[in-house]
Design a protein around this motif. Structure first.
Motif, PDB file in Angstrom:
ATOM      1  N   ILE A  45       0.711  -1.253  -0.105  1.00 41.21           N
ATOM      2  CA  ILE A  45       0.069   0.085  -0.109  1.00 41.21           C
ATOM      3  C   ILE A  45       0.822   1.232  -0.013  1.00 41.21           C
ATOM      4  O   ILE A  45       0.338   2.430  -0.571  1.00 41.21           O
ATOM      5  CB  ILE A  45      -1.115   0.069   1.002  1.00 41.21           C
ATOM      6  CG1 ILE A  45      -1.888  -1.080   0.927  1.00 41.21           C
ATOM      7  CG2 ILE A  45      -1.503   1.486   1.433  1.00 41.21           C
ATOM      8  CD1 ILE A  45      -2.730  -1.521   1.940  1.00 41.21           C
TER       9      ILE A  45
ATOM     10  N   SER B 280      -5.761   2.187  -3.105  1.00 40.52           N
ATOM     11  CA  SER B 280      -5.217   2.067  -1.978  1.00 40.52           C
ATOM     12  C   SER B 280      -6.271   1.939  -0.723  1.00 40.52           C
ATOM     13  O   SER B 280      -6.032   1.178   0.004  1.00 40.52           O
ATOM     14  CB  SER B 280      -4.039   3.334  -1.597  1.00 40.52           C
ATOM     15  OG  SER B 280      -3.603   3.036  -0.381  1.00 40.52           O
ATOM     16  N   ASN B 281      -7.187   2.771  -0.713  1.00 39.57           N
ATOM     17  CA  ASN B 281      -8.327   2.499   0.112  1.00 39.57           C
ATOM     18  C   ASN B 281      -8.835   1.119   0.138  1.00 39.57           C
ATOM     19  O   ASN B 281      -9.046   0.664   1.303  1.00 39.57           O
ATOM     20  CB  ASN B 281      -9.086   3.572   0.314  1.00 39.57           C
ATOM     21  CG  ASN B 281      -8.432   5.228   0.437  1.00 39.57           C
ATOM     22  OD1 ASN B 281      -7.423   5.239   1.209  1.00 39.57           O
ATOM     23  ND2 ASN B 281      -9.097   6.231   0.106  1.00 39.57           N
TER      24      ASN B 281
ATOM     25  N   ARG C 289      -6.580  -1.136   1.456  1.00 41.84           N
ATOM     26  CA  ARG C 289      -6.500  -1.184   3.018  1.00 41.84           C
ATOM     27  C   ARG C 289      -7.408  -1.803   3.773  1.00 41.84           C
ATOM     28  O   ARG C 289      -7.735  -2.648   4.789  1.00 41.84           O
ATOM     29  CB  ARG C 289      -6.338   0.244   3.502  1.00 41.84           C
ATOM     30  CG  ARG C 289      -6.120   0.330   4.895  1.00 41.84           C
ATOM     31  CD  ARG C 289      -5.614   1.751   5.229  1.00 41.84           C
ATOM     32  NE  ARG C 289      -4.073   1.518   5.066  1.00 41.84           N
ATOM     33  CZ  ARG C 289      -3.652   2.737   4.363  1.00 41.84           C
ATOM     34  NH1 ARG C 289      -4.338   3.481   3.596  1.00 41.84           N
ATOM     35  NH2 ARG C 289      -2.302   2.697   4.163  1.00 41.84           N
TER      36      ARG C 289
ATOM     37  N   GLU D 118      -7.559  -5.447   3.589  1.00 41.88           N
ATOM     38  CA  GLU D 118      -6.740  -6.062   4.644  1.00 41.88           C
ATOM     39  C   GLU D 118      -7.419  -6.134   6.025  1.00 41.88           C
ATOM     40  O   GLU D 118      -7.319  -7.092   6.835  1.00 41.88           O
ATOM     41  CB  GLU D 118      -5.523  -5.222   4.597  1.00 41.88           C
ATOM     42  CG  GLU D 118      -4.408  -5.551   3.285  1.00 41.88           C
ATOM     43  CD  GLU D 118      -3.454  -4.707   3.438  1.00 41.88           C
ATOM     44  OE1 GLU D 118      -3.211  -4.051   4.206  1.00 41.88           O
ATOM     45  OE2 GLU D 118      -2.358  -4.915   2.504  1.00 41.88           O
ATOM     46  N   THR D 119      -7.991  -5.041   6.211  1.00 37.01           N
ATOM     47  CA  THR D 119      -8.765  -4.833   7.512  1.00 37.01           C
ATOM     48  C   THR D 119      -9.831  -5.960   7.858  1.00 37.01           C
ATOM     49  O   THR D 119      -9.825  -6.586   8.662  1.00 37.01           O
ATOM     50  CB  THR D 119      -9.291  -3.498   7.803  1.00 37.01           C
ATOM     51  OG1 THR D 119      -8.332  -2.561   7.511  1.00 37.01           O
ATOM     52  CG2 THR D 119      -9.645  -3.105   8.995  1.00 37.01           C
TER      53      THR D 119
END
Length: 112
Positions: A2, A56-57, A60, A63-64
């Motif tokens: 990221i 990118s968001n 992320r 991943e979260t």
């Protein structure tokens, strides 16, 4: 990964592009292809910087969600939706990168 994407987004936003009709046309076509609306005055680099930021968001968020799913805090459907969305964003970014590289190579092969 990221952080590398953020670096690309920052490089694109700091790059200076001349504003021509072709650039505006390409930026609006890319924006329409992604389903977002952009003001007519937005530059080519701003459009791609925004796209890199959104990707990118998305990564992320995936991943979260994955970490929450592993720890049992999120249901499987939420994790799958987030990962599929991130995968689609990544595939789009790869396709755009490939098109840019192809265009560059085509220009490089043009005789002067």
């Amino acid at each position: 990964m990221i952080d590398a994407i953020k670096t690309i987004g920052a490089a694109l936003s700091s790059a200076t592009e001349s504003t021509t009709n072709a650039t505006s046309s390409a930026a609006s076509m890319a924006s329409q292809a992604l389903g977002s609306t952009s003001p007519a005055g937005q530059s080519f680099s701003e459009v791609f910087s925004g796209m890199a930021s959104e990707m990118s968001n998305s990564l992320r968020s995936a991943e979260t969600s994955s970490i929450a799913g592993i720890s049992g805090k999120a249901n499987t459907r939420e994790v799958i939706d987030a990962v599929m969305s991130a995968e689609q964003s990544l595939q789009t970014a790869i396709a755009i990168r490939d098109k840019i590289v192809t265009a560059y190579l085509e220009i490089a092969r043009t005789p002067i």
